[in-house]
Design an enzyme around this catalytic site. Structure first.
Site, PDB file in Angstrom:
ATOM      1  N   GLY A 159      89.840 -11.784  45.420  1.00 49.36           N
ATOM      2  CA  GLY A 159      89.495 -11.370  46.779  1.00 49.36           C
ATOM      3  C   GLY A 159      88.236 -12.047  47.273  1.00 49.36           C
ATOM      4  O   GLY A 159      88.143 -12.460  48.437  1.00 49.36           O
TER       5      GLY A 159
ATOM      6  N   SER B  78      80.037 -13.330  41.556  1.00 48.95           N
ATOM      7  CA  SER B  78      79.687 -13.407  42.984  1.00 48.95           C
ATOM      8  C   SER B  78      78.890 -14.667  43.279  1.00 48.95           C
ATOM      9  O   SER B  78      79.142 -15.384  44.252  1.00 48.95           O
ATOM     10  CB  SER B  78      78.848 -12.183  43.381  1.00 48.95           C
ATOM     11  OG  SER B  78      79.608 -11.014  43.275  1.00 48.95           O
TER      12      SER B  78
ATOM     13  N   ASP C 149      81.979  -2.215  41.330  1.00 51.52           N
ATOM     14  CA  ASP C 149      82.923  -2.710  40.319  1.00 51.52           C
ATOM     15  C   ASP C 149      82.781  -1.993  38.979  1.00 51.52           C
ATOM     16  O   ASP C 149      83.553  -2.261  38.053  1.00 51.52           O
ATOM     17  CB  ASP C 149      82.708  -4.216  40.106  1.00 51.52           C
ATOM     18  CG  ASP C 149      83.151  -5.018  41.324  1.00 51.52           C
ATOM     19  OD1 ASP C 149      84.014  -4.530  42.082  1.00 51.52           O
ATOM     20  OD2 ASP C 149      82.621  -6.126  41.520  1.00 51.52           O
TER      21      ASP C 149
ATOM     22  N   GLN D  77      81.808  -8.903  50.825  1.00 54.78           N
ATOM     23  CA  GLN D  77      82.755  -9.992  51.120  1.00 54.78           C
ATOM     24  C   GLN D  77      82.898 -10.181  52.622  1.00 54.78           C
ATOM     25  O   GLN D  77      82.901 -11.304  53.130  1.00 54.78           O
ATOM     26  CB  GLN D  77      84.118  -9.685  50.502  1.00 54.78           C
ATOM     27  CG  GLN D  77      84.086  -9.710  48.987  1.00 54.78           C
ATOM     28  CD  GLN D  77      85.429  -9.401  48.364  1.00 54.78           C
ATOM     29  OE1 GLN D  77      86.433  -9.252  49.050  1.00 54.78           O
ATOM     30  NE2 GLN D  77      85.468  -9.307  47.050  1.00 54.78           N
TER      31      GLN D  77
END
Ligand code: S3P
Length: 442
Positions: free
Chosen positions: A99, A27, A325, A175
């Site tokens: 993504g 990230s 995740d 996101q």
């Protein structure tokens, strides 16, 4: 990238022993490249995750006009073009499996008056993009072309003039939040995002570090984030800490393989990323924090993990954003626990690199574990051990591949995956690192 299919098998192993540092956080790595590309001057990044996903973002930033280089010392440097300064790329931007890279870049390009086509691999082409296009359209982004059901490939054009918005994301997604904030950098006035549930806040932290005026206030169970647009961003030195989502794999391996003792160095312990640690500790896991520190604006810790018995627990839906995740590998730990583990509120797992809810259940069932899916909840019935012997279909999903292989290290029979190639998207060197700890992978 990952053209050749790579089958891989994990076999019951001796103790997982050693001290390792897993690669940099995915990230933070994406965000450092993107914010660096939006900043005039030279952003220096150490510890960048050199996985396929992040390489795609680096290539996209180059195609948009930033200069992105890697020194022989492994230090990355980004010479950015400034907010609103992206050039029109000559070809579609291909985000591969990622993504995060794709959605954050959509937000970032919204502030530049350029036409950009976004694309990705078969997995990314199956994931929802309308959720991001929605708020970005309200800010002025025009969608020129988009595949059925709001999927990739899609072509957008940034507006001459951008509007700030006051946005409440309909799903808990960092996101989505980050795409709106990155677009908001180019908008005059205040862009506000109100999250019903707090999600990972790396974008907010990094924006602050780059000198943006941003405030984050508690708001019910979530947060209200206000960004003042059109700031002068200042380049910084980003130090990327070790990725807790990657650390999760050797960590769970050490819990389920008898006799294991593992030290994980410098794992990022941002409180919005530590849901797995909390859950495993509730399950009775021996995870000791040896040292706490700070690295690049994030908390980090050295962790000592020892194998031992685990018991089933109930994981509340409210914890999902802080361990989104980690459910596939938590499900593996649950398979080796005694009793039922109930994981609630997993609807977002259906739109990851694969339908992770179904893929996780199939992975466990193929290896003799009882799993039920009830609505958005997953219930794993553990018996303290796993039969193994299954072939797991990974569906182009790195985390399903790594979870299945971790499972095989503690199972009675080997566990095979059809394709381990996608592990390189987030955890390059996974196989070598696990072997160095004693894992039988081959
Ligand atoms: C990420 C956010 C999460 C997570 C992904 C990385 C990020 O996705 O699953 O691996 O860096 O913002 P969502 O925001 O879609 O939940």
């Amino acid at each position: 990238m990952t053209e050749a299919v790579q089958p891989l098998t994990a076999r019951r192993s001796g103790p997982i022993i050693g001290r390792v540092r897993v690669p940099g956080d995915k990230s933070i790595s994406h965000r450092a490249l993107i914010l660096g590309a939006m900043t005039v001057g030279e952003t220096v990044i150490t510890g960048l995750l050199e996985g396929e996903d992040v390489h795609r973002t680096a290539a996209a930033m180059r195609a948009l006009g930033a200069r992105v280089t890697r020194g022989e010392d492994g230090v990355w440097r980004v010479r950015g073009v400034g907010v609103g300064g992206f050039a029109e790329p000559a070809a579609p931007l291909d985000f591969g499996n990622s993504g995060t890279g794709c959605r954050l870049a959509m937000g970032a390009v919204t502030g530049s008056p350029v036409t950009v086509t976004f694309d990705g691999d078969a997995s990314l082409r199956s994931r929802p993009m309308a959720r991001v296009l929605d708020p970005l359209s309200r800010m002025g982004l025009r969608t020129l072309d988009v595949a059925e059901n709001g999927r990739l490939p899609l072509t957008v054009k940034g507006p001459a003039e951008l509007y700030p918005i006051d946005y409440e994301p309909p799903v808990a997604s960092a996101q989505l939040k980050s795409a709106v904030l990155l677009a908001g950098l180019a908008a005059p006035g205040e862009t506000t995002v109100t999250e019903a549930e707090a999600t990972r806040d790396h974008t907010e932290r990094m924006l602050k570090a780059f000198g943006a005026k941003i405030t984050v206030k508690p708001h019910g169970e979530g947060r209200r984030i206000t960004l003042h647009g059109q700031p002068e961003l200042e380049p910084v030195h980003v130090q990327v800490p070790a990725d807790p989502s990657s650390a999760a794999f050797p960590l769970v391996a050490a819990l389920i393989v008898p006799g294991s003792e593992l030290i994980l160095e410098a794992v990022m312990t941002n409180p919005l990323r530590t849901g797995l640690l909390a859950t495993l500790r509730e399950m009775g896991a021996s995870i000791e924090t040896l040292a706490v520190n700070a690295d690049g604006g994030e908390e980090i810790a050295e962790l000592r993990i020892k194998a031992g018995p685990l018991k089933g627990v109930e994981v509340p839906a409210a914890r999902a954003p802080s361990m989104i995740d980690e459910y596939p590998v938590l499900a593996v730990a649950a398979a080796f626990a005694e009793g039922q583990t109930v994981m609630r509120g997993l609807s977002e797992l259906r739109v990851k690199e694969s339908d992770r809810l179904e893929a996780t259940a199939a992975m466990l069932r193929a290896n003799g574990i009882a799993v039920d899916i009830e609505g958005d909840d997953m219930i794993v019935t553990g018996a303290g051990h796993a039969a193994g012997g299954g072939m797991v279909t990974t569906h182009m999903d790195h985390r399903i591949a790594m979870s299945a292989l971790v499972m095989g290290l503690g199972s009675e029979q080997p566990v095979a995956v059809d394709d381990a190639a996608f592990i390189a998207t987030s955890f390059p060197g996974f196989t070598g690192l696990m072997r160095s700890l004693g894992a039988d992978l081959g």
